[in-house]
Design a protein around this motif. Structure first.
Motif, short mmCIF file in Angstrom:
data_model
loop_
_atom_site.label_atom_id
_atom_site.label_comp_id
_atom_site.label_asym_id
_atom_site.label_seq_id
_atom_site.Cartn_x
_atom_site.Cartn_y
_atom_site.Cartn_z
N UNK A 161 0.84 -1.20 0.00
CA UNK A 161 0.00 0.00 0.00
C UNK A 161 0.88 1.26 0.00
N UNK A 162 0.38 2.30 -0.66
CA UNK A 162 1.14 3.56 -0.71
C UNK A 162 0.91 4.31 0.60
N UNK A 163 1.30 3.68 1.67
CA UNK A 163 0.88 4.10 3.01
C UNK A 163 1.36 5.49 3.38
N UNK A 164 2.60 5.82 3.00
CA UNK A 164 3.12 7.11 3.47
C UNK A 164 2.52 8.28 2.70
N UNK A 165 1.78 7.98 1.62
CA UNK A 165 1.12 9.05 0.86
C UNK A 165 -0.33 9.27 1.29
N UNK A 166 -0.77 8.52 2.30
CA UNK A 166 -2.18 8.62 2.68
C UNK A 166 -2.62 10.08 2.87
N UNK A 167 -1.89 10.90 3.65
CA UNK A 167 -2.38 12.28 3.83
C UNK A 167 -2.31 13.10 2.55
N UNK A 168 -1.29 12.84 1.72
CA UNK A 168 -1.15 13.61 0.48
C UNK A 168 -2.32 13.30 -0.45
N UNK A 169 -2.69 12.01 -0.51
CA UNK A 169 -3.82 11.62 -1.37
C UNK A 169 -5.13 12.19 -0.82
N UNK A 170 -5.24 12.22 0.50
CA UNK A 170 -6.47 12.77 1.09
C UNK A 170 -6.55 14.28 0.86
N UNK A 171 -5.41 14.94 0.92
CA UNK A 171 -5.42 16.39 0.65
C UNK A 171 -5.79 16.68 -0.80
N UNK A 172 -5.57 15.70 -1.69
CA UNK A 172 -5.98 15.87 -3.10
C UNK A 172 -7.46 15.55 -3.28
N UNK A 173 -8.14 15.22 -2.19
CA UNK A 173 -9.57 14.94 -2.26
C UNK A 173 -9.90 13.55 -2.75
N UNK A 174 -8.97 12.58 -2.53
CA UNK A 174 -9.23 11.23 -3.06
C UNK A 174 -9.98 10.34 -2.08
N UNK A 175 -10.40 10.86 -0.96
CA UNK A 175 -11.20 10.02 -0.05
C UNK A 175 -11.09 10.51 1.38
N UNK A 176 -11.92 9.93 2.23
CA UNK A 176 -11.89 10.23 3.66
C UNK A 176 -12.04 8.91 4.43
N UNK A 177 -11.85 8.99 5.73
CA UNK A 177 -11.97 7.79 6.56
C UNK A 177 -13.01 8.01 7.65
N UNK A 178 -13.87 7.01 7.81
CA UNK A 178 -14.85 7.08 8.89
C UNK A 178 -14.24 6.58 10.20
N UNK A 179 -13.43 5.54 10.09
CA UNK A 179 -12.78 5.00 11.29
C UNK A 179 -11.36 4.61 10.93
N UNK A 180 -10.41 5.10 11.69
CA UNK A 180 -9.00 4.88 11.38
C UNK A 180 -8.31 4.37 12.63
#
Ligand code: SF4
Length: 928
Positions: free
Chosen positions: A422-441
């Motif tokens: 998984x592209x784990x370390x890019x999670x916040x960068x991808x989220x800042x690009x509007x690619x998704x959100x998380x309900x429970x993390x």
């Protein structure tokens, strides 16, 4: 060690390495702390498994029968991997258990995220909140919005099962800040993503990177390498630093970082040119016909032509060219290559992290290293390098849930179809690009704000409740990430939890049982315990039981189809206990264990509770030679021209010595020197093992401007990433991480050991001391990533043994500076040792100053940095860290542009034969 109850044991009994197992229930020995008085202490010994690195060595906890407290942890002689030995981190589990700063109760945030304000809540409340949130996401079919993000799993498959019972695609890992690159390199060859060198029986061992004391399987590998050396094996370490391993090696090669592939290809060139390779092995097991089909379709495919073409293809990688490119003497390259050729099938090699994880194209380093093993015919052989799958045993649990039918683009975005994990370390960068959100993390044994590059972008997203609605940090101790969570949930250390593990430490398959020592003992004494948190300190729980309880609450009536996976296989309709979960595995899934247990008059679970580990198999060599079974042969045909067993036109085996054999799990069933996958998925230039120029290649560095390559990937043998801050013994041993620098470079900068340097990356800088040493390649600097823990508050954030208190200053324009306000020092606590803390340093953090640099193929973060090093400025202070968060996003976009979205053959998101942790259904692989 004297035997128990002997009148004068030192005189009448031989010394023992370990208390005899028959006496583990009641063992007496003199108390070391009372010396010179002879004070007897009575213990019960309970085995468990170390959780302080991935090696899963055996531990034995000594529980004081008077106080019922664990007094020490030593090695478990029954453990096939560690054989009774541990590194310093194993016994330091005791510090973690008795750490006065550990989190003892579930906590809920009461101020804004990151304000440092929490209150104690009940487990019941926690389960209600998370069950409701997850149930809602599942019912509303938002199955990509539940995410479990793990640093150190510490188990084999338990959580995979949980996530698949929920039907979500939410497993995230740390792997692509760790080993994703090496895994891709190995996968392309054999279909198995990790090497398992048989060091013990090798004649020549080649370790790339700072591997041994800082990489995988430290203790189990170290002891076997020493055994091999005692039998005459030679050792070569390739590392820019004179590491502990390099200092014990016969050859130490310190190439320019990033040129390792070139160096290895030069060795391959020597093997080819001098015909030092195993021609029979290569002819049988390598897909050389595919190579010729791509390269010389005009000629009839013969093995001789292949050798000729291959030799020609790699002819440019001469030792002389490698000497110029890598900075390693030509004669040494030739000598090492000849040693490899001489060792033949007893050539063992390993790479993990460092060169693979440091460089753009680092995945090719692993591939080029395995090229040498293939040429030597040393794949799966005695003394060679086996596939991890042959030396690891994962015992399946009862009732396997089906794979999820959903694909999470936050985990595997379309830009990296070949990313190994998984592209784990890019999670916040991808989220800042509007690619998704998380309900429970859920973050578990995971501290991305500190561990990952660009930690301040993590902080930004963790604070944002529109992007992450509910965040629980599952952790035994505070860390830089947990302080931003909504809930901080204390989970047990290695002697406070159940897990089942197996690792490919050597030529065998074994399992090791981690268990909550005090619970096991109290149950043995007849107490009835429902949950492990009843016997752990405070209300510290264990994840296994937390997930059972949570899943039960998500689906209390079974209407979601989840509950049935958590019903006891022994008591119909009732909730499973954790004892039953492992009882079923030991009774049904581990070959030979029930019979072995019976020999001891024990049930399988009781056997594992008392021994802690079990050797499953030693017949692990050359699995590719296994004959295809009769049912596997049904419907197959043999292509005599290519000596391949085909089913419906697809290879399912290899004809070798006239026998149909299984081969490898690649599309061709052979070791793939030519990867059609690479060619078809948009990287034809890398269809073969090749040299890729690194982003920190010296051509990109201007030494006159003080530019260097920074190697930040090495670990210290005494620390555990961010998890040893609660181990006082370990911090007493290691508490600073100066920048290694060669004397020539120090002279250029006019600095001496202890002087302050400012090391600037593209997005910031850190200020650290210099250590001037000849054990470093000139032009390169290195800094261990283990140290530099920080906390913003007095009592939360990070353990006081390990962290300096810092002030976080907003400098405007996206710039942030961390400056120390308090050094480490003595502090008041229930542990008298906390008043005796003499160290003040704690080291300097560097990862915050690293932008994300995702490799366009493997997805691995390329850790090495191009830096400018200079004497510290007048207003710099030790430990300063400054970051420009705007620039960091710019760099992310630059690297994003290097990735390739397509083509995607068959409209797939990813090749079907590539592994994926918690693999979805084939349907989910298809776009559409
Ligand atoms: S190598 Fe050390 S830290 Fe790792 S499992 Fe073994 S004892 Fe624990």
């Amino acid at each position: 060690m004297p035997r128990s109850h002997d009148p004068d044991p030192w005189l009448v009994t031989p010394l023992e390495n370990f208390p005899p197992p028959a006496q583990w229930d009641d063992w007496t020995e003199y108390d070391a702390k009372s010396w010179p008085r002879k004070v007897e202490k009575r213990y019960t010994l309970v085995p468990t498994t170390c959780f302080n690195c991935e090696a899963a060595c055996g531990l034995v906890a000594y529980v004081d029968r008077e106080t019922m407290l664990i007094r020490k942890l030593e090695g478990n002689p029954h453990h096939p991997g560690s054989r009774g030995k541990n590194c310093a981190k194993g016994p330091a589990t005791l510090n973690q258990i008795h750490d006065p700063g550990r989190i003892l109760y579930p906590l809920k945030r009461v101020g804004p995220r990151g304000s440092g304000k929490f209150e104690r809540v009940s487990w019941d409340h926690v389960l209600d909140v998370f069950a409701a949130q997850i149930r809602k996401a599942i019912v509303e079919d938002r199955r990509t919005e539940v995410m479990y993000h793990v640093g150190r799993p510490g188990h084999d498959g338990y959580m995979d099962r949980v996530l698949q019972t929920w039907g979500v695609d939410g497993h995230n890992s740390h792997t692509n800040v760790c080993s994703a690159a090496a895994r891709l390199g190995y996968t392309l060859w054999s279909g198995a993503d990790r090497p398992s060198p048989d060091h013990e029986n090798a004649k020549f061992i080649l370790l790339l990177s700072s591997h041994l004391e800082t990489g995988h399987y430290f203790n189990p590998h170290a002891q076997r390498i020493i055994d091999a050396k005692m039998k005459g094996a030679k050792l070569c370490a390739i590392d820019v630093r004179l590491s502990n391993t390099a200092s014990l090696s016969d050859y130490w090669l310190a190439p320019w970082p990033g040129t390792e592939s070139f160096l290895l290809l030069a060795m391959a060139q020597v093997l080819l040119k001098e015909r030092l390779f195993d021609a029979k092995f290569v002819e049988t097991w390598v897909n050389w016909r595919d190579f010729l089909k791509a390269k010389r379709p005009d000629r009839a495919p013969t093995f001789e032509l292949f050798v000729e073409e291959l030799t020609q293809h790699y002819a440019k990688y001469t030792p002389a060219a490698a000497a110029a490119e890598c900075g390693v003497a030509e004669d040494v390259i030739v000598a090492v290559a000849r040693e490899i050729g001489k060792a033949g099938s007893a050539f063992a090699a390993h790479i993990w992290r460092n060169a693979a994880s440091g460089n753009l194209g680092g995945w090719q380093v692993a591939r080029c290293l395995q090229f040498l093993g293939v040429l030597a015919g040393a794949v799966g052989t005695v003394g060679g390098t086996n596939l991890n799958v042959q030396n690891k045993f994962v015992a399946p649990p009862f009732m396997k849930p089906p794979p999820q039918d959903v694909w999470n683009d936050l985990l595997f975005p379309e830009e990296w179809p070949l990313a190994h994990h998984e592209m784990s370390f890019l999670l916040p960068h991808l989220m800042l690009e509007g690619r998704g959100k998380l309900a429970a993390y859920f973050t578990r044994v995971y501290n991305p704000v500190w561990t990952n590059p660009d930690g301040l972008v993590w902080e930004q997203v963790l604070r944002d409740e529109t992007k992450i609605e509910l965040h629980a940090a599952l952790t035994p101790t505070w860390n830089e990430t947990a302080q931003y969570a909504d809930y901080v949930l204390p989970m047990g250390h290695g002697a406070e939890r159940h897990d089942l593990m197996s690792q490919e430490t050597h030529a065998a398959k074994w399992i090791s049982f981690r268990q909550p020592v005090l619970r096991v003992l109290r149950e043995r004494l007849g107490e009835k315990i429902e949950w492990t948190h009843e016997t752990n300190p405070g209300e510290v729980w264990e994840e296994d039981e937390f997930w059972i309880a949570l899943s039960w609450r998500i689906d209390p009536d079974g209407s979601l189809g989840i509950r049935k996976y958590y019903e006891s296989p022994y008591r119909k309709g009732e909730r499973i206990t954790i004892g039953e979960y492992y009882q079923w595995i030991f009774e049904n899934s581990v070959p030979g264990l029930p019979a072995e247990a019976a020999k001891h008059g024990l049930a399988p679970l009781e056997y594992m509770r008392r021994h802690g580990a079990y050797l499953v198999a030693t017949d692990v060599y050359e699995a590719h030679q296994k004959q295809l079974a009769e049912q596997e042969l049904a419907g197959t045909e043999i292509d005599q021209a290519t000596r391949t067993v085909l089913k419906a036109g697809k290879p399912v085996g290899v004809l070798a010595d006239g026998v149909a054999r299984t081969g490898f799990t690649t599309p061709s069933r052979r070791l793939e020197i030519y990867s059609a996958t690479m060619a078809e998925w948009g990287w034809p230039e890398y269809a073969l093992p090749a040299y890729i120029e690194s982003h920190i290649h010296r051509r990109h560095l201007d030494r006159d401007k003080g530019q260097y390559a920074l190697v930040p990937t090495f670990r210290l043998p005494t620390l555990i990433h961010t998890r040893s801050g609660n181990a006082k013994w370990l911090y007493e041993l290691s508490n600073s991480n100066p920048v290694w620098m060669h004397p020539e470079d120090a002279a250029r900068l006019d600095v001496e050991t202890g002087d302050l340097l400012r090391v600037s990356t593209r997005i910031g800088y850190f200020v650290n001391k210099v250590w001037v040493t000849e054990g470093m390649r000139p032009g390169v600097v290195a800094c261990s990533h283990h140290l530099g823990r920080w906390r913003l508050f007095d009592d939360i954030g990070t353990d006081k043994w390990a962290s300096a208190k810092v002030a976080k200053l907003d400098l405007g324009g996206g710039r942030v500076r961390f400056r120390r306000v308090d050094d480490i020092g003595p502090f008041a606590s229930s542990d008298p040792d906390s008043k005796r803390v003499w160290w003040t340093d704690g080291g300097v953090h560097q990862n915050l100053t690293f932008p994300v640099q995702p490799d366009p193929v493997s997805g691995m973060h390329c850790w090495h940095q191009r830096v400018t090093v200079e004497a510290a400025h007048d207003d710099d202070e030790y430990g300063d860290v400054e970051v420009d968060t705007h620039k960091s996003l710019e760099v992310f976009r630059e690297w994003l542009a290097l990735a390739r979205k397509g083509p995607t053959p068959g409209n797939l998101r990813r090749p079907l034969h590539f592994a994926r942790a918690v693999r979805p259904s084939a349907k989910a692989y298809t776009k559409g």
